[in-house]
Design a protein around this motif. Structure first.
Motif, short mmCIF file in Angstrom:
data_model
loop_
_atom_site.label_atom_id
_atom_site.label_comp_id
_atom_site.label_asym_id
_atom_site.label_seq_id
_atom_site.Cartn_x
_atom_site.Cartn_y
_atom_site.Cartn_z
N SER A 273 0.83 -1.21 0.00
CA SER A 273 0.00 0.00 0.00
C SER A 273 0.86 1.26 0.00
CB SER A 273 -0.93 0.00 1.21
OG SER A 273 -0.16 0.05 2.39
N LYS A 274 2.12 1.12 0.33
CA LYS A 274 3.01 2.30 0.38
C LYS A 274 3.72 2.55 -0.94
CE LYS A 274 4.05 1.93 5.32
NZ LYS A 274 5.11 1.80 6.32
N ILE A 275 3.63 1.56 -1.84
CA ILE A 275 4.36 1.70 -3.10
C ILE A 275 3.62 2.66 -4.03
CG2 ILE A 275 5.19 0.48 -5.15
CD1 ILE A 275 5.39 -2.04 -3.44
N THR A 276 4.34 3.63 -4.46
CA THR A 276 3.78 4.54 -5.47
C THR A 276 4.73 4.56 -6.67
OG1 THR A 276 4.94 6.41 -4.47
CG2 THR A 276 2.66 6.03 -3.76
N GLY A 277 4.15 4.83 -7.82
CA GLY A 277 5.00 4.94 -9.01
C GLY A 277 5.35 3.61 -9.61
N TYR A 278 4.51 2.60 -9.40
CA TYR A 278 4.79 1.29 -10.00
C TYR A 278 4.16 1.23 -11.39
CZ TYR A 278 4.55 -3.79 -10.75
OH TYR A 278 4.66 -5.06 -11.28
N HIS A 279 4.99 1.07 -12.41
CA HIS A 279 4.51 1.03 -13.79
C HIS A 279 5.02 -0.25 -14.44
CE1 HIS A 279 3.28 5.16 -13.19
NE2 HIS A 279 4.51 5.48 -12.86
N PRO A 280 4.30 -1.33 -14.28
CA PRO A 280 4.79 -2.61 -14.81
C PRO A 280 4.84 -2.60 -16.33
CG PRO A 280 2.53 -2.82 -14.03
CD PRO A 280 2.99 -1.46 -13.63
N PRO A 281 5.72 -3.44 -16.90
CA PRO A 281 5.77 -3.53 -18.36
C PRO A 281 4.42 -3.97 -18.92
CG PRO A 281 7.58 -4.73 -17.34
CD PRO A 281 6.67 -4.34 -16.24
N ASP A 282 4.17 -3.63 -20.18
CA ASP A 282 2.90 -3.98 -20.81
C ASP A 282 2.69 -5.49 -20.84
OD1 ASP A 282 2.38 -1.34 -21.21
OD2 ASP A 282 3.22 -1.30 -23.23
N HIS A 283 3.74 -6.20 -21.11
CA HIS A 283 3.62 -7.65 -21.10
C HIS A 283 4.96 -8.25 -20.66
CE1 HIS A 283 5.23 -6.57 -25.05
NE2 HIS A 283 5.82 -7.77 -25.05
N CYS A 284 4.87 -9.47 -20.20
CA CYS A 284 6.07 -10.13 -19.67
C CYS A 284 6.94 -10.61 -20.82
CB CYS A 284 5.66 -11.31 -18.80
SG CYS A 284 7.05 -12.20 -18.11
N THR A 285 8.22 -10.32 -20.75
CA THR A 285 9.13 -10.77 -21.81
C THR A 285 10.25 -11.65 -21.30
OG1 THR A 285 10.44 -8.75 -21.57
CG2 THR A 285 8.69 -8.74 -23.25
N ARG A 286 10.44 -11.71 -20.03
CA ARG A 286 11.47 -12.63 -19.53
C ARG A 286 11.09 -13.11 -18.13
NH1 ARG A 286 16.74 -8.70 -18.44
NH2 ARG A 286 15.70 -7.24 -17.05
N TYR A 287 11.53 -14.30 -17.85
CA TYR A 287 11.27 -14.92 -16.55
C TYR A 287 9.78 -14.99 -16.25
CZ TYR A 287 16.20 -13.62 -15.87
OH TYR A 287 17.55 -13.43 -16.00
N CYS A 288 8.96 -15.28 -17.27
CA CYS A 288 7.52 -15.21 -17.07
C CYS A 288 6.97 -16.45 -16.39
CB CYS A 288 6.83 -15.02 -18.42
SG CYS A 288 7.51 -13.64 -19.34
N THR A 289 7.54 -17.60 -16.70
CA THR A 289 7.04 -18.82 -16.07
C THR A 289 8.11 -19.41 -15.16
OG1 THR A 289 7.71 -19.96 -18.10
CG2 THR A 289 5.38 -19.38 -17.84
N CYS A 290 9.19 -19.84 -15.73
CA CYS A 290 10.38 -20.19 -14.96
C CYS A 290 10.16 -21.28 -13.94
CB CYS A 290 10.94 -18.94 -14.28
SG CYS A 290 12.72 -18.85 -14.33
N ASN A 295 12.48 -22.99 -19.45
CA ASN A 295 11.31 -22.22 -19.88
C ASN A 295 11.24 -20.89 -19.14
OD1 ASN A 295 10.51 -22.95 -17.37
ND2 ASN A 295 8.43 -23.52 -17.93
N CYS A 296 12.38 -20.27 -18.99
CA CYS A 296 12.46 -19.03 -18.22
C CYS A 296 12.40 -17.80 -19.11
CB CYS A 296 13.74 -19.00 -17.39
SG CYS A 296 13.50 -19.57 -15.71
N ASN A 297 12.09 -17.96 -20.37
CA ASN A 297 12.11 -16.82 -21.28
C ASN A 297 13.42 -16.06 -21.22
OD1 ASN A 297 9.13 -17.19 -20.28
ND2 ASN A 297 9.01 -16.28 -22.33
N LEU A 298 14.47 -16.84 -21.18
CA LEU A 298 15.77 -16.18 -21.12
C LEU A 298 16.03 -15.40 -22.40
CD1 LEU A 298 17.79 -19.11 -19.57
CD2 LEU A 298 17.40 -16.90 -18.52
#
Lengths: 299, 303
Positions: A273-290, A295-298
């Motif tokens: 709740s204290k985190i501000t300014g979090y802008h995650p990437p539009d989609h996952c491009t690495r380490y998505c499943t792992c 299968n780590c999207n290296l």
């Protein structure tokens, strides 16, 4: 005749029942990577200190760490994981027990891990830990006690090592506690690292293994060699304030930099709740499943 | 902290360690070599059919307890003493242990080996330093890069490390037992005491640590093999010395960088260049504080 049969049944029950609590952990175990996969498999990203209760000393030590040290300092090249890092499941595990032939109690449990052929003995015979003046080892000195069917292991006399493979240190004064529980073919190991040098509170994590009787653990082997010739005694490191890579992790995942710096507060749900300014990437491009190394999207 | 502070610290070394409990703990290192803890600086003992060889002799008043511990290892005569450096927590028991270690068959006196500068420092103390009784002086000095001898079936190499902890440092390698006794060049739980007043220097200390790494060979995966008896603290091997060498080198590099930036001693200390190591090597009450360590590096490097 009936009386004899009843007596025999009682004796049989006594022989097979839980006269004392202990659990059979023996067997070949394969690690599961559904927890913390990116950190454990391809390895952590530089300056990712999230979810670690680090103090300022640990943070600066990690900021100063330069991976060239592994290439330049020969003595780092065949340095194994400590017992605590080994139990993050970075290789297959074999467990076997020593049983006292008179009492049928387990008096010691042994582990062998693929990585660096690391072997550890966990004594269950009540022996004391060695003197403070005794040598420290990578696997430390371990003793265990049964708490019901859970085995609680205490390890000390560890050599200095790392909590995370990006330079976050763990000191030789740390105490490593494990709680082993078995649920059928699954082994859950809950670990607690208490380190008065680098942690402000205990670091609690868990890892899981599954029984894999067909598993074959090969020979590890390691021979050091000069990979990056430098003058004798060179110790690569970043001077304070000069490490150019500290923001990469935060920038890639759109995390506020402060979040990546770790600290006890970041371990708890309220911190979100204290985190501000979090802008995650539009989609996952690495380490998505792992869940495995492959299968780590290296990138 | 001004310059004399370091000299005062040197003079205070003995009281600081005297406060430790004097119960002696004996651990077998490996081969013919044992280590005694609790008598001041660590004492290394090599035993065999020819008698006893000691590396360092602890504090003077710990000598009776040290001798009792030695006698549990061997009834033989103390034939050799090798001093790793001049400080009284490593040489204070020279006379007493030589005397108590004599036997009717080997009345002695034992040879007390040290680098020449140890003799000079003891026989000609600096102004303000207490005199060292002549009975505690070495009687077999060397001034070459190394000295060797053969005792109890193994070669023993004594190597001088110039201008490191002091200007009279020696490390002692037991070749068959594969044990190195290194004095105060290495103390796994403490910052090094770079005794500038007695010729120490940070670069000499780092060179000494690198020399230890050159000699030591781990058995497998950076563990065991050559065992190392530090001046104070637990038994170690090469990997422990690597951590220590890295720490001293990194803090040295940081102080050097601050000097290049033109920082004064006070500014360097205010920058706390050792702050990520302080919780490890300068715990509350430690003999060498973080400030004293940084100051000794600064004064060692400052042209």
């Amino acid at each position: 005749m009936k009386l004899h049969t009843g007596l025999a049944a009682v004796l049989l029950l006594a022989a097979t029942g839980p006269l004392f609590a202990q659990q059979d952990f023996a067997g070949e175990w394969a690690p599961l990577y559904h927890e913390d996969g990116p950190e454990r498999l391809p390895g952590p990203e530089l300056a990712d200190y999230t979810e670690l209760p680090l103090n300022d000393a640990a943070r600066l030590r990690a900021d100063s760490w330069d991976a060239d040290r592994i290439s330049v300092v020969e003595q780092y090249q065949c340095r194994p994981h400590g017992a605590d890092y080994s139990m993050r499941g970075l290789g297959n595990l074999r467990i076997w027990a020593d049983v006292d032939p008179i009492t049928q109690k387990i008096v010691a449990i042994h582990t062998h891990l693929l990585a660096w052929d690391s072997e550890r003995t966990i004594y269950l015979d009540g022996r004391p830990h060695p003197s403070a003046n005794a040598p420290h080892t990578w696997q430390g000195f371990s003793t265990g006690v049964w708490e019901g069917n859970m085995l609680t292991i205490t390890t000390d006399h560890l050599k200095e090592n790392y909590i995370r493979r990006n330079g976050v240190p763990r000191s030789d004064k740390a105490i490593f506690t494990e709680h082993w529980t078995r649920h059928g073919d699954y082994l859950t190991v809950t670990t607690v690292i208490e380190d008065p040098v680098f942690l402000t509170e205990p670091l609690v994590r868990s890892d899981n293994w599954y029984l894999d009787p067909g598993q074959h653990i090969g020979i590890f082997g390691c021979e050091y060699a000069s990979e990056l010739p430098k003058p004798e005694g060179t110790v690569p490191h970043h001077l304070p304030g000069t490490n150019p890579y500290l923001h990469e992790f935060a920038n890639y995942y759109g995390l506020p930099y402060d979040v990546t710096r770790g600290g006890a507060e970041t371990l708890y749900p309220e911190y979100r709740s204290k985190i501000t300014g979090y802008h995650p990437p539009d989609h996952c491009t690495r380490y998505c499943t792992c869940t495995t190394l492959f299968n780590c999207n290296l990138p | 902290m001004k310059w004399p502070t370091i000299a005062v610290a040197a003079a205070l070394l003995v009281p600081a360690i005297r406060a430790q409990p004097a119960d002696i703990e004996t651990l077998h290192v490996q081969g013919n070599v044992f280590a005694l803890f609790g008598g001041g600086g660590n004492v290394t003992v090599q035993t065999g059919p020819e008698g006893v060889l000691l590396v360092d002799t602890g504090l003077a008043d710990a000598a009776p307890k040290l001798m009792a511990a030695i006698r549990k290892l061997s009834p033989g005569a103390v034939r050799y003493v090798i001093n790793t450096h001049v400080h009284a927590d490593h040489t204070g028991g020279n006379a007493a242990l030589v005397k108590m270690g004599a036997t009717p068959e080997m009345p002695g006196p034992a040879r007390v080996i040290a680098y020449l500068n140890v003799m000079d420092r003891m026989s000609t103390p600096a102004p303000g330093e207490p005199a060292v009784p002549a009975a505690n002086w070495p009687n077999d000095t060397y001034s070459t890069p190394y000295k060797d001898l053969f005792f109890n079936g193994e070669a023993v190499f004594v190597t001088h490390i110039p201008n490191a902890h002091t200007d009279g440092d020696s490390i002692v390698f037991f070749r068959k037992s594969d044990v190195l006794a290194v004095g105060d060049l290495f103390m796994p739980d403490l910052y090094p005491f770079i005794d500038l007043a007695h010729g120490g220097s940070v670069n000499g200390l780092i060179a000494g640590l690198n020399k230890i790494l050159e000699i030591a060979v781990p058995a497998k995966y950076q563990e065991g093999g050559t065992m190392i008896v530090p001046g104070h603290g637990r038994l170690c091997d090469e990997a422990d010395v690597v951590e220590y060498r890295d720490m001293v080198t990194i803090v040295r590099d940081r102080v050097q960088d601050l000097i290049k930036q033109g920082k004064t001693l006070d500014q360097v200390k205010a920058a706390k260049p050792s702050r990520d190591y302080d919780t490890q090597y300068a715990a509350q009450g430690a003999f060498i504080s973080a400030d004293a360590f940084v100051e000794s590096i600064y004064k060692s490097l400052k042209p």
